[in-house]
Design a protein around this motif. Structure first.
Motif, mmCIF file in Angstrom:
data_model
loop_
_atom_site.group_PDB
_atom_site.id
_atom_site.type_symbol
_atom_site.label_atom_id
_atom_site.label_comp_id
_atom_site.label_asym_id
_atom_site.label_seq_id
_atom_site.Cartn_x
_atom_site.Cartn_y
_atom_site.Cartn_z
ATOM 1 N N GLU A 113 0.825 -1.198 0.000
ATOM 2 C CA GLU A 113 0.000 0.000 0.000
ATOM 3 C C GLU A 113 0.867 1.259 0.000
ATOM 4 O OE1 GLU A 113 -2.543 -0.409 3.390
ATOM 5 O OE2 GLU A 113 -3.818 -1.897 2.407
ATOM 6 N N LYS A 114 1.954 1.219 0.729
ATOM 7 C CA LYS A 114 2.867 2.365 0.777
ATOM 8 C C LYS A 114 3.482 2.626 -0.590
ATOM 9 C CE LYS A 114 6.896 4.092 3.253
ATOM 10 N NZ LYS A 114 7.951 3.743 4.201
ATOM 11 N N ASN A 147 2.167 1.849 -3.455
ATOM 12 C CA ASN A 147 1.116 2.322 -4.349
ATOM 13 C C ASN A 147 0.809 3.799 -4.130
ATOM 14 O OD1 ASN A 147 0.816 -0.132 -5.634
ATOM 15 N ND2 ASN A 147 -0.837 -0.812 -4.306
ATOM 16 N N GLN A 148 1.019 4.294 -2.922
ATOM 17 C CA GLN A 148 0.756 5.699 -2.631
ATOM 18 C C GLN A 148 1.841 6.603 -3.225
ATOM 19 O OE1 GLN A 148 0.373 6.002 1.590
ATOM 20 N NE2 GLN A 148 -1.693 5.128 1.608
ATOM 21 N N ASP A 149 3.033 6.083 -3.380
ATOM 22 C CA ASP A 149 4.146 6.893 -3.919
ATOM 23 C C ASP A 149 4.077 7.059 -5.382
ATOM 24 O OD1 ASP A 149 5.173 7.143 -1.407
ATOM 25 O OD2 ASP A 149 6.626 5.520 -1.652
#
Length: 56
Positions: free
Chosen positions: A51-52, A54-56
Motif C-alpha cells: 500500500e505504501k 502504491n501511494q508513492d
C-alpha cells in the motif's frame, strides 16, 4: 483457510489422544502456532509495504 487448520488439528488431536502421543501433539501445536503468527505478521507487513508503494 483458517477453518481447515482448526479441523485438521481436531482430527490429529483425537488420533493423538487414542495413540498416547498427546505431549507430541501439544509440542507440534505450539510450533505451528508460532509459525502461523510469524506468517500472519509477514503478510501484514507485505500488505502495508504494498500500500505504501502504491501511494508513492
Amino acid at each position: 483457510m483458517e477453518w481447515w487448520y482448526r479441523i485438521s488439528f481436531i482430527i490429529i488431536g483425537v488420533v493423538a489422544f487414542f495413540t498416547g502421543e498427546v505431549v507430541t501433539f501439544f509440542m507440534l501445536w505450539f510450533i505451528f502456532f508460532i509459525l502461523y503468527n510469524i506468517n500472519s505478521t509477514l503478510n501484514k507487513m507485505y500488505i502495508q509495504n504494498k500500500e505504501k508503494d502504491n501511494q508513492d
